[in-house]
Enzyme design. Structure first.
Site, short mmCIF file in Angstrom:
data_model
loop_
_atom_site.label_atom_id
_atom_site.label_comp_id
_atom_site.label_asym_id
_atom_site.label_seq_id
_atom_site.Cartn_x
_atom_site.Cartn_y
_atom_site.Cartn_z
NE ARG A 170 5.22 3.13 -2.44
CZ ARG A 170 6.03 2.19 -2.00
NH1 ARG A 170 5.38 1.15 -1.41
NH2 ARG A 170 7.26 2.46 -2.10
CE LYS A 225 6.20 -4.93 -18.69
NZ LYS A 225 7.14 -5.76 -17.83
CD GLU A 236 9.66 -7.67 -19.22
OE1 GLU A 236 9.20 -6.64 -18.99
OE2 GLU A 236 9.65 -8.56 -18.54
CG ASN A 276 3.00 -0.72 2.64
OD1 ASN A 276 2.45 -1.82 2.20
ND2 ASN A 276 4.41 -0.39 2.44
N GLY A 277 2.00 -3.65 4.63
CA GLY A 277 2.77 -4.54 5.20
C GLY A 277 1.62 -5.83 5.46
CG HIS A 304 10.06 -31.10 -26.67
ND1 HIS A 304 10.12 -32.39 -27.09
CD2 HIS A 304 10.94 -30.17 -27.21
CE1 HIS A 304 11.83 -32.32 -27.76
NE2 HIS A 304 11.93 -30.86 -27.87
CB CYS A 334 -1.02 0.01 1.19
SG CYS A 334 -1.87 -1.73 1.53
CD1 TRP A 382 -2.46 -4.12 -5.22
CD2 TRP A 382 -1.66 -5.70 -3.88
NE1 TRP A 382 -2.01 -5.55 -5.74
CE2 TRP A 382 -2.07 -6.48 -4.99
CE3 TRP A 382 -1.59 -6.71 -2.63
CZ2 TRP A 382 -1.71 -7.74 -5.23
CZ3 TRP A 382 -1.52 -8.06 -2.79
CH2 TRP A 382 -1.46 -8.70 -4.18
CE LYS A 423 7.33 0.59 -11.37
NZ LYS A 423 7.42 0.05 -12.84
CD GLU A 473 3.48 -6.53 -15.69
OE1 GLU A 473 3.55 -5.94 -14.68
OE2 GLU A 473 4.31 -6.26 -16.73
C1 AGP Z 1 6.90 -5.49 -14.07
O1 AGP Z 1 6.11 -5.05 -15.23
C2 AGP Z 1 6.12 -5.93 -13.04
N1 AGP Z 1 5.92 -4.54 -12.36
C3 AGP Z 1 6.60 -6.41 -11.87
O2 AGP Z 1 6.85 -7.88 -12.57
C4 AGP Z 1 7.99 -6.07 -11.21
O3 AGP Z 1 8.82 -6.56 -12.24
C5 AGP Z 1 8.50 -7.02 -9.99
O4 AGP Z 1 7.50 -6.87 -9.02
C6 AGP Z 1 9.85 -6.61 -9.49
O5 AGP Z 1 9.67 -5.42 -9.26
P1 AGP Z 1 11.21 -4.84 -8.66
O6 AGP Z 1 12.15 -4.69 -9.87
O7 AGP Z 1 10.72 -3.32 -8.13
O8 AGP Z 1 11.71 -5.51 -7.66
#
Ligand code: AGP
Length: 592
Positions: free
Chosen positions: A27, A473, A469, A99-100, A492, A2, A73, A587, A476
């Site tokens: 966040r 993307k 990757e 937060n946590g 396979h 959060c 979150w 994020k 996500e």
């Molecule tokens: C990537 O687009 C995501 N936001 C997520 O996978 C991110 O890369 C992951 O949470 C790692 O975050 P960090 O690089 O801040 O540790």
């Protein structure tokens, strides 16, 4: 994961909190709330959903002298108004945001219920509010009650706390989750990171694990676990408010995709002086003498580490890559002299913080590569290297990935004692500009993908790493199911998923695997797939769909990934989803 914010003093606290939450909602954006203290008492306003909804219901005419805010979150309890923060203790003594995750909340809740406490939410946070009140009603002293609470809480927490009838103090306590305090003129502030405090604050300092204390309009008091007073170093990041604005872009993700060339340029400027690399010589020596370079990361950063491992293997060095949440509970290392490379954009990812504790408990050497100066992972490592990519706001990481791969290539050059990588990166900058200039040509492919339920990305070698990757993307931000696969692995098993008009995006960058990957495309075409090739110019053949300028093969991910980022962005645009704040994501993942 959060976002929390707080402030005390003579200024527009209501607006500071609401605007602060707007900068923090990357966040988490399941619900938002504020607690505003004024002479008549503490007023709590909470709303499910975005901060905007909270802004509409929070009055502007209260004579606020201090306040706290939260954007959520959801971890414990659905994203509802009753689970939204701030939470008030049963007898109203305390109002707090968190937060946590309180790991032992169930045990504490049972104990409090047996003491007659009744809970209004499903959250672990309300347990913290009630355990604090429980001790306060016994001890009649806030500091002692906080120490008793800290004694009982297990897990991660950044807490900001208001006390009924106290118009001077905002109390705080921190363990594992990030918290920063800020000094202003006639005011003091706190938040999950410095972004929401940039306008009102002059300088900032991180709160460390097991620290607690309070802020008033005149002072900031921080105590260490042993009760001694801490005197942190306050600094001001070289960042202006406008730097974190959209600067005319419709979305942060597009802005950050198109920052790639500048990001690569800035890394060269920071780590190469025209003749030699500027890395700490001791670090390079340690990396060269290590018998195993062990990368640990999550999500997009993990995908960048896959490229980093290849670079180490090019140097003939043993190297491994681990997903942090797996290694944290199976931390096996057979090497005698390993060097751990922790890669994290935010520097606050909880899975990685647990890994760092294990690494430090073994006295092993670690290097953190991060975009966030002063972050926990930057502070706790033996060595650290910054990405200088600028604040990354969009949840889907783009420019940070580019910075991570580019920095790993420079580090490899320094270990190899060769500066050739620098001129190769200048070619990458040109190629990235060319992809950006031609980006509109990718919209039709993205439109086609936006209508699909399943999408496959294929590649071999570094192209396979890019395929992973690219798939992340798309998943996500479009919520379309997709997979990144090694081209040779399809037959396979996964090829069973291929049917008429299944989209397959194929990357081709390496002359060595040009033919084998093209036969893999033939295999899926034979089952009805629609193959869309993304190929380096010198390898392009008739029928190829997307061609990008040539760069050195080992740096091709820095160009190919831009195509993948644009395809995901334009497909999400077609689907009219929230591109910068995709559902269910955040994020900085500060909970395990
Ligand atoms: C990537 O687009 C995501 N936001 C997520 O996978 C991110 O890369 C992951 O949470 C790692 O975050 P960090 O690089 O801040 O540790």
């Amino acid at each position: 994961m959060c976002g929390i914010v707080g402030g005390v003093g003579q200024f527009a606290i209501r607006d500071y909190l609401i605007n602060g939450l707007k900068t923090l909602d990357y966040r988490g954006y399941d619900s938002a709330g504020v607690a505003l203290a004024e002479p008549k008492g503490i007023h709590v306003f909470r709303m499910p959903g975005r901060v905007q909804a909270l802004d509409e219901v929070t009055p502007r005419d209260l004579d606020v002298v201090l306040g706290i805010g939260h954007t959520r979150w959801a971890t414990h309890g659905a994203p509802t108004a009753s689970n939204a923060h701030p939470h008030t203790s049963m007898h109203g003594e305390f109002v707090l945001v968190h937060n946590g995750v309180i790991d032992n909340f169930r045990h504490l809740k049972n104990k409090l219920e047996s003491e007659g406490y009744v809970f209004k939410s499903e959250t672990d946070t309300e347990v913290a509010a009630n355990i604090l009140e429980y001790h306060y009603l016994k001890l009649k002293n806030v500091k002692d009650a906080m120490l008793a609470m800290i004694e009982e809480l297990q897990g991660s927490y950044a807490l900001a706390i208001l006390k009924k009838g106290d118009l001077k103090h905002i109390y705080f306590a921190k363990n594992r989750s990030p918290m920063v305090v800020g000094r202003g003129v006639g005011k003091n502030l706190l938040a999950s990171d410095f972004l929401p405090m940039l306008k009102e604050g002059q300088d900032f300092a991180p709160i460390l694990d097991h620290q607690y204390g309070y802020i008033t309009a005149e002072t900031i008091k921080i105590y260490n676990e042993d009760g001694s007073e801490a005197k942190p170093k306050f600094t001001r990041p070289d960042l202006k408010i406008e730097d974190i604005g959209l600067q005319g872009y419709p979305h942060y993700m597009l802005k950050e995709i198109e920052e790639a060339p500048a990001v690569v340029r800035r890394l060269i400027d920071n780590y190469f002086d025209g003749n030699e690399f500027l890395f700490d010589k001791k670090l390079i020596t340690k990396m060269k003498s290590a018998d195993d370079i062990i990368f640990i990361a999550c999500g997009t950063s993990y995908h960048a580490c896959l490229i980093g491992r290849r670079y180490m293997e090019y140097l003939g060095k043993r190297s491994e890559v681990y997903i942090a949440s797996e290694w944290a509970y199976h931390p096996f290392v057979s090497a005698k002299k390993p060097l751990f490379v922790i890669v994290s954009q935010s520097g606050e990812t909880a899975d990685l913080i647990r890994c760092m504790e294990i690494i430090n408990s073994r006295g092993a050497v670690s290097l953190t590569i991060t975009n966030t100066k002063g972050s926990t992972l930057e502070r706790d490592a033996t060595y650290s290297l910054l990405l200088f990519a600028g604040v990354e706001i969009a949840v889907a990481s783009t420019k940070a990935y580019v910075a991570q791969v580019a920095l790993l290539s420079l580090l490899t050059g320094a270990m190899d004692g060769s500066t050739a990588v620098v001129s190769h990166l200048y070619d990458v900058i040109k190629a990235e500009h060319a992809v950006i200039a031609e980006s509109d040509s990718l919209r039709s492919t993205a439109k086609y993908l936006s209508g699909k339920k399943d999408v496959f990305f294929l590649g071999r070698g570094t192209d396979y790493d890019v395929a992973l990757e690219a798939s992340l993307k798309l998943k996500e931000i479009t919520y379309i199911h997709s997979e990144g696969l090694p081209g040779g692995e399809l037959k396979h098993g996964p090829i069973a998923l291929i049917e008429k008009d299944t989209p397959v995006i194929g990357f081709i960058s390496d002359p060595l695997t040009d033919l084998p990957i093209r036969s893999n495309f033939k295999e899926v075409e034979a089952r009805g797939a629609t193959v869309i090739t993304v190929v380096s110019k010198s390898l392009a053949k008739a029928g190829d769909v997307i061609t990008v300028p040539d760069v050195k093969e080992y740096l091709s991910p820095l160009v190919k990934v831009l195509v993948a980022q644009y395809l995901a962005y334009f497909a999400a645009l077609e689907l009219k989803v929230n591109i910068d704040k995709p559902r269910n994501l955040a994020k900085s993942v500060t909970v395990e």
